[in-house]
Design a protein around this motif. Structure first.
Motif, PDB file in Angstrom:
ATOM      1  N   ASP A 145      17.393   3.523   4.942  1.00 41.16           N
ATOM      2  CA  ASP A 145      16.088   3.474   5.708  1.00 41.16           C
ATOM      3  C   ASP A 145      14.873   3.706   4.883  1.00 41.16           C
ATOM      4  N   ASP A 146      15.121   4.808   4.285  1.00 40.22           N
ATOM      5  CA  ASP A 146      14.244   5.753   3.605  1.00 40.22           C
ATOM      6  C   ASP A 146      14.413   6.190   2.326  1.00 40.22           C
ATOM      7  N   PRO A 147      13.970   5.485   1.377  1.00 42.26           N
ATOM      8  CA  PRO A 147      13.154   4.512   1.227  1.00 42.26           C
ATOM      9  C   PRO A 147      13.974   3.186   0.983  1.00 42.26           C
ATOM     10  N   ALA A 148      13.315   2.180   1.543  1.00 40.79           N
ATOM     11  CA  ALA A 148      13.992   0.845   1.911  1.00 40.79           C
ATOM     12  C   ALA A 148      14.292   0.367   0.478  1.00 40.79           C
ATOM     13  N   ARG A 149      13.554   0.464  -0.528  1.00 37.27           N
ATOM     14  CA  ARG A 149      13.532   0.043  -1.901  1.00 37.27           C
ATOM     15  C   ARG A 149      14.844   0.467  -2.572  1.00 37.27           C
ATOM     16  N   ALA A 150      15.364   1.540  -2.115  1.00 36.55           N
ATOM     17  CA  ALA A 150      16.524   2.013  -2.841  1.00 36.55           C
ATOM     18  C   ALA A 150      17.812   1.283  -2.529  1.00 36.55           C
ATOM     19  N   ASN A 151      17.722   0.369  -1.477  1.00 38.13           N
ATOM     20  CA  ASN A 151      18.863  -0.742  -1.263  1.00 38.13           C
ATOM     21  C   ASN A 151      19.034  -1.581  -2.273  1.00 38.13           C
ATOM     22  N   ARG A 152      17.944  -1.578  -3.181  1.00 42.09           N
ATOM     23  CA  ARG A 152      18.132  -2.734  -4.214  1.00 42.09           C
ATOM     24  C   ARG A 152      18.979  -2.627  -5.479  1.00 42.09           C
ATOM     25  N   TYR A 153      19.499  -1.060  -5.449  1.00 44.22           N
ATOM     26  CA  TYR A 153      20.169  -0.907  -6.560  1.00 44.22           C
ATOM     27  C   TYR A 153      21.771  -0.937  -6.261  1.00 44.22           C
ATOM     28  N   ALA A 154      22.513  -1.074  -7.077  1.00 45.08           N
ATOM     29  CA  ALA A 154      23.862  -1.282  -7.019  1.00 45.08           C
ATOM     30  C   ALA A 154      24.550   0.035  -6.597  1.00 45.08           C
ATOM     31  N   SER A 155      24.293   1.232  -6.763  1.00 39.30           N
ATOM     32  CA  SER A 155      24.754   2.347  -6.473  1.00 39.30           C
ATOM     33  C   SER A 155      23.487   3.494  -6.372  1.00 39.30           C
ATOM     34  N   LEU A 156      24.038   4.607  -5.572  1.00 38.62           N
ATOM     35  CA  LEU A 156      22.906   5.612  -5.189  1.00 38.62           C
ATOM     36  C   LEU A 156      23.524   7.155  -5.767  1.00 38.62           C
ATOM     37  N   PRO A 157      22.712   7.972  -6.103  1.00 36.70           N
ATOM     38  CA  PRO A 157      23.215   9.275  -6.686  1.00 36.70           C
ATOM     39  C   PRO A 157      23.975  10.066  -5.400  1.00 36.70           C
ATOM     40  N   ALA A 158      25.147  10.667  -6.152  1.00 35.01           N
ATOM     41  CA  ALA A 158      26.001  11.366  -5.014  1.00 35.01           C
ATOM     42  C   ALA A 158      26.737  12.499  -5.729  1.00 35.01           C
ATOM     43  N   VAL A 159      27.111  13.514  -5.048  1.00 34.71           N
ATOM     44  CA  VAL A 159      28.051  14.367  -5.344  1.00 34.71           C
ATOM     45  C   VAL A 159      29.367  14.041  -4.852  1.00 34.71           C
ATOM     46  N   LYS A 160      30.675  14.148  -5.683  1.00 38.04           N
ATOM     47  CA  LYS A 160      31.749  13.577  -4.943  1.00 38.04           C
ATOM     48  C   LYS A 160      32.682  14.930  -4.602  1.00 38.04           C
ATOM     49  N   LEU A 161      33.028  15.023  -3.466  1.00 34.83           N
ATOM     50  CA  LEU A 161      34.253  16.027  -3.268  1.00 34.83           C
ATOM     51  C   LEU A 161      35.645  15.325  -3.494  1.00 34.83           C
ATOM     52  N   ALA A 162      35.861  15.564  -4.809  1.00 35.49           N
ATOM     53  CA  ALA A 162      36.899  14.860  -5.663  1.00 35.49           C
ATOM     54  C   ALA A 162      38.256  15.445  -5.200  1.00 35.49           C
ATOM     55  N   ARG A 163      38.254  16.791  -4.917  1.00 38.54           N
ATOM     56  CA  ARG A 163      39.810  17.217  -4.587  1.00 38.54           C
ATOM     57  C   ARG A 163      39.753  18.229  -3.516  1.00 38.54           C
ATOM     58  N   LEU A 164      40.538  18.124  -2.301  1.00 41.09           N
ATOM     59  CA  LEU A 164      40.535  19.341  -1.400  1.00 41.09           C
ATOM     60  C   LEU A 164      41.828  19.539  -1.117  1.00 41.09           C
ATOM     61  N   ALA A 165      42.256  20.912  -1.062  1.00 39.08           N
ATOM     62  CA  ALA A 165      43.714  21.181  -0.495  1.00 39.08           C
ATOM     63  C   ALA A 165      43.684  22.654   0.079  1.00 39.08           C
ATOM     64  N   VAL A 166      44.501  22.782   1.018  1.00 34.49           N
ATOM     65  CA  VAL A 166      44.773  23.967   1.725  1.00 34.49           C
ATOM     66  C   VAL A 166      46.399  24.245   1.335  1.00 34.49           C
ATOM     67  N   ASP A 167      46.464  25.467   0.820  1.00 31.03           N
ATOM     68  CA  ASP A 167      47.958  25.581   0.650  1.00 31.03           C
ATOM     69  C   ASP A 167      48.789  25.400   1.992  1.00 31.03           C
ATOM     70  N   SER A 168      49.990  24.792   1.782  1.00 30.43           N
ATOM     71  CA  SER A 168      50.668  24.563   3.066  1.00 30.43           C
ATOM     72  C   SER A 168      50.927  25.668   4.071  1.00 30.43           C
ATOM     73  N   ARG A 169      51.190  26.763   3.320  1.00 32.53           N
ATOM     74  CA  ARG A 169      51.339  28.057   4.479  1.00 32.53           C
ATOM     75  C   ARG A 169      50.069  28.537   5.106  1.00 32.53           C
ATOM     76  N   PHE A 170      49.194  27.822   4.795  1.00 37.36           N
ATOM     77  CA  PHE A 170      47.639  28.252   5.559  1.00 37.36           C
ATOM     78  C   PHE A 170      47.045  26.961   6.181  1.00 37.36           C
ATOM     79  N   ARG A 171      47.508  25.728   6.306  1.00 41.41           N
ATOM     80  CA  ARG A 171      47.063  24.925   6.935  1.00 41.41           C
ATOM     81  C   ARG A 171      47.141  24.999   8.540  1.00 41.41           C
ATOM     82  N   GLY A 172      45.829  24.620   8.996  1.00 43.23           N
ATOM     83  CA  GLY A 172      45.584  24.837  10.245  1.00 43.23           C
ATOM     84  C   GLY A 172      44.911  26.057  10.843  1.00 43.23           C
TER      85      GLY A 172
END
Length: 184
Positions: free
Chosen positions: A91-118
């Motif tokens: 919605d802000d700015p609406a003109r951003a919607n005309r672009y095929a993609s918008l800038p981001a940071v990707k959380l590419a990988r996330l893991a917790v050692d199985s002994r410490f899950r939960g």
């Protein structure tokens, strides 16, 4: 079956820091077979990618008790973009919607050692990632979103953490659907 751990306290039981070349990643346990690619990346590529600016990895390191000095989990961040056409309107700015993609940071990988899950380490790593983007990236570089390609079993976890699934048929059917947090 491994028992579930109780919540570990950030800053008391563990802390989060940048991966170091001297870190031993060999002892990381993935647990279920779906997490094996994450373990493989962490043990075989994370340090090299970190050193050469391909991806930045941060580790949760135990600071107390049996976890002292152990790498309990990790998150890897990379520069990225997101195609939200048909699944989300800026919605802000609406003109951003005309672009095929918008800038981001990707959380590419996330893991917790199985002994410490939960123990809520995964939540802390997501919160840390969001803080890195909000405090250190977005103020200096165009970046509107934190994104991830979630494995289907992890969609509920990411929704709980504030991520939104891109609402298109194609995305919902993907093995790793795209999810995002709009930083504004």
């Amino acid at each position: 079956a491994e028992s579930r751990r109780t919540e570990m306290i950030f800053g008391e039981d563990y802390f989060i820091r940048s991966l170091d070349l001297s870190d031993s990643t060999a002892g990381f346990k993935a647990g279920d077979p779906a997490a094996q690619p994450l373990k493989s990346f962490f043990q075989n590529q994370a340090q090299e990618f970190h050193q050469h600016g391909i991806a930045k990895t941060y580790v949760a390191e135990g600071a107390a008790g049996e976890a002292t000095g152990k790498l309990l989990g990790f998150v890897t961040l990379i520069a990225s973009e997101i195609d939200i056409r048909g699944g989300y309107v800026v919605d802000d700015p609406a003109r951003a919607n005309r672009y095929a993609s918008l800038p981001a940071v990707k959380l590419a990988r996330l893991a917790v050692d199985s002994r410490f899950r939960g123990s809520r380490i995964g939540e802390a790593l997501v919160d840390f990632s969001l803080a890195v983007v909000v405090e250190n990236v977005a103020p200096h570089v165009g970046c509107r979103f934190l994104v991830t390609d979630a494995k289907q079993p992890a969609v509920a976890f990411y929704e709980k953490m504030g991520f939104t699934l891109i609402d298109t048929d194609d995305n919902r059917k993907r093995e790793n659907p795209v999810m995002f947090i709009d930083l504004l």
